[in-house]
Every structure is written in C-alpha cells, then in structure tokens.
Motif scaffolding. Structure first.
Motif, PDB file in Angstrom:
ATOM      1  N   GLY A  44       0.801  -1.369  -0.224  1.00  0.00           N
ATOM      2  CA  GLY A  44      -0.031   0.055   0.025  1.00  0.00           C
ATOM      3  C   GLY A  44       0.762   1.392   0.018  1.00  0.00           C
ATOM      4  O   GLY A  44       0.455   2.188   0.777  1.00  0.00           O
ATOM      5  N   LEU A  45       1.998   1.244  -1.022  1.00  0.00           N
ATOM      6  CA  LEU A  45       2.749   2.268  -0.808  1.00  0.00           C
ATOM      7  C   LEU A  45       2.737   3.161  -2.169  1.00  0.00           C
ATOM      8  O   LEU A  45       2.840   2.234  -3.059  1.00  0.00           O
ATOM      9  CB  LEU A  45       4.371   2.005  -0.291  1.00  0.00           C
ATOM     10  CG  LEU A  45       4.271   1.273   1.084  1.00  0.00           C
ATOM     11  CD1 LEU A  45       5.761   0.969   1.423  1.00  0.00           C
ATOM     12  CD2 LEU A  45       4.017   2.320   2.351  1.00  0.00           C
ATOM     13  N   ARG A  46       3.391   4.238  -1.963  1.00  0.00           N
ATOM     14  CA  ARG A  46       3.876   4.843  -3.579  1.00  0.00           C
ATOM     15  C   ARG A  46       5.173   4.835  -3.378  1.00  0.00           C
ATOM     16  O   ARG A  46       5.638   5.316  -2.289  1.00  0.00           O
ATOM     17  CB  ARG A  46       3.326   6.252  -3.665  1.00  0.00           C
ATOM     18  CG  ARG A  46       1.932   6.028  -4.297  1.00  0.00           C
ATOM     19  CD  ARG A  46       1.610   7.694  -4.703  1.00  0.00           C
ATOM     20  NE  ARG A  46       2.098   8.550  -4.510  1.00  0.00           N
ATOM     21  CZ  ARG A  46       1.812   9.755  -4.021  1.00  0.00           C
ATOM     22  NH1 ARG A  46       0.776   9.730  -3.271  1.00  0.00           N
ATOM     23  NH2 ARG A  46       2.623  10.722  -3.752  1.00  0.00           N
ATOM     24  N   THR A  47       6.119   4.325  -4.186  1.00  0.00           N
ATOM     25  CA  THR A  47       7.467   4.462  -4.255  1.00  0.00           C
ATOM     26  C   THR A  47       8.362   5.347  -5.476  1.00  0.00           C
ATOM     27  O   THR A  47       7.423   5.278  -6.365  1.00  0.00           O
ATOM     28  CB  THR A  47       8.094   3.242  -4.186  1.00  0.00           C
ATOM     29  OG1 THR A  47       7.757   2.481  -5.564  1.00  0.00           O
ATOM     30  CG2 THR A  47       7.433   2.307  -3.158  1.00  0.00           C
ATOM     31  N   ALA A  48       9.333   5.712  -5.318  1.00  0.00           N
ATOM     32  CA  ALA A  48      10.063   6.568  -6.380  1.00  0.00           C
ATOM     33  C   ALA A  48      11.532   5.990  -6.041  1.00  0.00           C
ATOM     34  O   ALA A  48      12.101   6.100  -5.105  1.00  0.00           O
ATOM     35  CB  ALA A  48      10.192   8.082  -6.373  1.00  0.00           C
ATOM     36  N   LEU A  49      11.970   5.411  -7.211  1.00  0.00           N
ATOM     37  CA  LEU A  49      13.446   4.892  -7.067  1.00  0.00           C
ATOM     38  C   LEU A  49      14.614   6.107  -7.192  1.00  0.00           C
ATOM     39  O   LEU A  49      14.331   6.873  -8.055  1.00  0.00           O
ATOM     40  CB  LEU A  49      13.715   4.055  -8.383  1.00  0.00           C
ATOM     41  CG  LEU A  49      15.124   3.442  -8.478  1.00  0.00           C
ATOM     42  CD1 LEU A  49      15.424   2.441  -7.537  1.00  0.00           C
ATOM     43  CD2 LEU A  49      15.192   2.684  -9.976  1.00  0.00           C
ATOM     44  N   LEU A  50      15.206   6.292  -6.336  1.00  0.00           N
ATOM     45  CA  LEU A  50      16.354   7.208  -6.019  1.00  0.00           C
ATOM     46  C   LEU A  50      17.563   6.678  -6.824  1.00  0.00           C
ATOM     47  O   LEU A  50      18.166   7.845  -7.309  1.00  0.00           O
ATOM     48  CB  LEU A  50      16.467   7.567  -4.634  1.00  0.00           C
ATOM     49  CG  LEU A  50      15.458   7.984  -3.834  1.00  0.00           C
ATOM     50  CD1 LEU A  50      15.727   8.392  -2.478  1.00  0.00           C
ATOM     51  CD2 LEU A  50      15.090   9.485  -4.394  1.00  0.00           C
ATOM     52  N   LEU A  51      18.005   5.524  -6.517  1.00  0.00           N
ATOM     53  CA  LEU A  51      19.264   5.061  -7.160  1.00  0.00           C
ATOM     54  C   LEU A  51      19.283   3.683  -6.861  1.00  0.00           C
ATOM     55  O   LEU A  51      18.683   2.974  -5.981  1.00  0.00           O
ATOM     56  CB  LEU A  51      20.322   5.770  -6.196  1.00  0.00           C
ATOM     57  CG  LEU A  51      20.765   5.636  -4.755  1.00  0.00           C
ATOM     58  CD1 LEU A  51      21.821   4.512  -4.624  1.00  0.00           C
ATOM     59  CD2 LEU A  51      20.745   6.663  -4.194  1.00  0.00           C
ATOM     60  N   GLN A  52      20.353   2.875  -7.680  1.00  0.00           N
ATOM     61  CA  GLN A  52      20.649   1.737  -7.282  1.00  0.00           C
ATOM     62  C   GLN A  52      22.016   1.724  -6.662  1.00  0.00           C
ATOM     63  O   GLN A  52      23.039   2.136  -7.253  1.00  0.00           O
ATOM     64  CB  GLN A  52      20.785   1.000  -8.714  1.00  0.00           C
ATOM     65  CG  GLN A  52      19.586   0.824  -9.749  1.00  0.00           C
ATOM     66  CD  GLN A  52      18.688  -0.253  -9.238  1.00  0.00           C
ATOM     67  OE1 GLN A  52      19.080  -1.140  -8.703  1.00  0.00           O
ATOM     68  NE2 GLN A  52      17.272  -0.113  -9.769  1.00  0.00           N
ATOM     69  N   GLU A  53      22.166   1.162  -5.571  1.00  0.00           N
ATOM     70  CA  GLU A  53      23.338   1.056  -4.725  1.00  0.00           C
ATOM     71  C   GLU A  53      24.387  -0.148  -5.038  1.00  0.00           C
ATOM     72  O   GLU A  53      23.591  -1.308  -4.933  1.00  0.00           O
ATOM     73  CB  GLU A  53      23.076   1.303  -3.248  1.00  0.00           C
ATOM     74  CG  GLU A  53      24.267   1.401  -2.472  1.00  0.00           C
ATOM     75  CD  GLU A  53      23.727   1.781  -0.981  1.00  0.00           C
ATOM     76  OE1 GLU A  53      24.935   2.079  -0.182  1.00  0.00           O
ATOM     77  OE2 GLU A  53      22.729   1.659  -0.708  1.00  0.00           O
ATOM     78  N   PRO A  54      25.485  -0.288  -5.396  1.00  0.00           N
ATOM     79  CA  PRO A  54      26.445  -1.311  -5.311  1.00  0.00           C
ATOM     80  C   PRO A  54      26.177  -2.343  -3.946  1.00  0.00           C
ATOM     81  O   PRO A  54      26.003  -1.369  -2.765  1.00  0.00           O
ATOM     82  CB  PRO A  54      27.718  -0.738  -5.578  1.00  0.00           C
ATOM     83  CG  PRO A  54      27.433   0.692  -6.128  1.00  0.00           C
ATOM     84  CD  PRO A  54      26.224   1.228  -5.427  1.00  0.00           C
ATOM     85  N   ARG A  55      26.539  -3.472  -4.174  1.00  0.00           N
ATOM     86  CA  ARG A  55      26.780  -4.327  -2.844  1.00  0.00           C
ATOM     87  C   ARG A  55      28.158  -4.546  -2.533  1.00  0.00           C
ATOM     88  O   ARG A  55      29.089  -4.468  -3.574  1.00  0.00           O
ATOM     89  CB  ARG A  55      26.099  -5.597  -2.995  1.00  0.00           C
ATOM     90  CG  ARG A  55      24.514  -5.485  -3.302  1.00  0.00           C
ATOM     91  CD  ARG A  55      23.914  -7.021  -3.303  1.00  0.00           C
ATOM     92  NE  ARG A  55      22.662  -6.898  -4.078  1.00  0.00           N
ATOM     93  CZ  ARG A  55      21.557  -7.125  -3.303  1.00  0.00           C
ATOM     94  NH1 ARG A  55      21.638  -7.049  -2.060  1.00  0.00           N
ATOM     95  NH2 ARG A  55      20.388  -6.846  -3.901  1.00  0.00           N
ATOM     96  N   VAL A  56      28.559  -4.683  -1.235  1.00  0.00           N
ATOM     97  CA  VAL A  56      29.984  -4.989  -0.962  1.00  0.00           C
ATOM     98  C   VAL A  56      29.873  -6.372   0.081  1.00  0.00           C
ATOM     99  O   VAL A  56      28.735  -6.636   0.452  1.00  0.00           O
ATOM    100  CB  VAL A  56      30.707  -4.113   0.049  1.00  0.00           C
ATOM    101  CG1 VAL A  56      30.920  -2.638  -0.949  1.00  0.00           C
ATOM    102  CG2 VAL A  56      29.890  -3.495   1.262  1.00  0.00           C
ATOM    103  N   ALA A  57      30.866  -6.874   0.081  1.00  0.00           N
ATOM    104  CA  ALA A  57      30.882  -8.396   0.976  1.00  0.00           C
ATOM    105  C   ALA A  57      31.422  -7.898   2.263  1.00  0.00           C
ATOM    106  O   ALA A  57      32.407  -7.111   2.461  1.00  0.00           O
ATOM    107  CB  ALA A  57      31.808  -9.233   0.076  1.00  0.00           C
ATOM    108  N   ALA A  58      30.749  -8.342   3.401  1.00  0.00           N
ATOM    109  CA  ALA A  58      31.325  -8.018   4.655  1.00  0.00           C
ATOM    110  C   ALA A  58      32.035  -9.293   5.112  1.00  0.00           C
ATOM    111  O   ALA A  58      31.471 -10.436   5.287  1.00  0.00           O
ATOM    112  CB  ALA A  58      30.294  -7.745   5.673  1.00  0.00           C
TER     113      ALA A  58
END
Length: 180
Positions: A44-58
C-alpha cells in the motif's frame, strides 16, 4: 534533500532508523521513508526509485576462508560457496538472489542490523550489504570487499499510497528530482 526540503518548507525533519521491513510506515511512526531492497507489492505504498546502490561483501578479518579478508574484489558467484549471514528483517540479501542450483548456505540469521554486523564479525559467515554500510559502519573485525557482478540494491522513497501527510508529499516530489 533534507536541506532543500527545510529551505523550501521551513519544516523540521527528524531522521530515525526503524528495524522493521517498512521502516515505521506500517505503524505510523514514519511519514516517509527511504527503503533499500524490494518493496512488497501489497504494502500500500507509493515509491520512487532514487538510485541503485552497489553491494559489498562484509568479511570477518579473522577466520575468513581462502584469504577473503585480503582480497580487493570478489565476484558475486564466489559467494555461493560461502556461508551467508542474513538480516531477515531489514537486510537486502538472501540466498534466493543466486541461481537455484548454486546458492550459498545460510550460516545464521539476525533480526536487526547490529546483530547481523556482530555475527559477521564473530566469523559465523560472510555478509552482503549496500555499499553505504561500509562507509557508515566500520567495524574493527570486519573488512568490506568490493563485489563485481552483484545485483545492485534499489533505494526508494516510500510513503502511504493514500492519506499521506502533505509535507511527506512535498518531500516525495523533491526526491523525484534527486534520482541518480
């Protein structure tokens, strides 16, 4: 965005972290949120994509298999051979992101970010997180390693689809102008 919003509206903004899947929108604690990962369609949300963030391994500094803590880059596919620590509440990485025939084994789960961080630091397995975690949450027992070929983490602004606070609507509109 917060600075621009304050300048445009004069409204104060209180930034909080909520360890719930919808960051407090579901309880009314938050008027608008930044969410990482996928948003359930029935939320039940409206969303707007801001960015695509890279992943890192911890990677735990002590006891990481195969010298992982000394690597500069890991391939996403390599993680399928390693035990994975998962934050089941607000985490963005689950074994299902890998192909069905080549998924990492779940080493342990955590119910919040701090537990996830400490489980990785204790050597229970490797974690995967958005790149911003490495920048904002250094840990003496964890080394963050860049990942190649990993799916990015979508970061979205979200607010209730109906009856959102008027100032949340303004912030949402401003967020649309900041997409990267």
């Amino acid at each position: 965005m917060v600075t621009e919003f304050r300048a445009a509206t004069g409204a104060k903004v209180r930034l909080v972290r909520r360890d719930t899947p919808l960051a407090g929108l579901e309880t009314g604690e938050s008027d608008i949120v930044a969410l990482r990962g996928e948003v359930p369609r029935d939320a039940g949300l409206r969303t707007a994509l801001l960015l695509q963030e890279p992943r890192v391994a911890a990677v735990p500094r002590a006891g990481a298999p195969g010298g992982l803590a000394h690597r500069r880059v890991l391939d996403w596919a390599e993680l399928a051979d390693l035990p994975l620590v998962v934050n089941t509440v607000t985490g963005t990485t689950r074994p299902e992101l890998w192909p069905a025939d080549r998924r990492p084994q779940l080493a342990c789960t955590a119910d919040n970010f701090d537990e996830w961080l400490e489980a990785v630091a204790a050597g229970h397995g490797v974690g995967v997180a958005p790149e911003s975690v490495a920048e904002r949450h250094p840990h003496p027992q964890i080394r963050y390693v860049r990942l190649k070929n990993a799916p990015p983490v979508p970061v979205r602004l979200a607010l209730p689809a109906r009856d959102a606070h008027p100032l949340a609507e303004r912030f949402f509109t401003l967020g649309g102008q900041h997409r990267r």
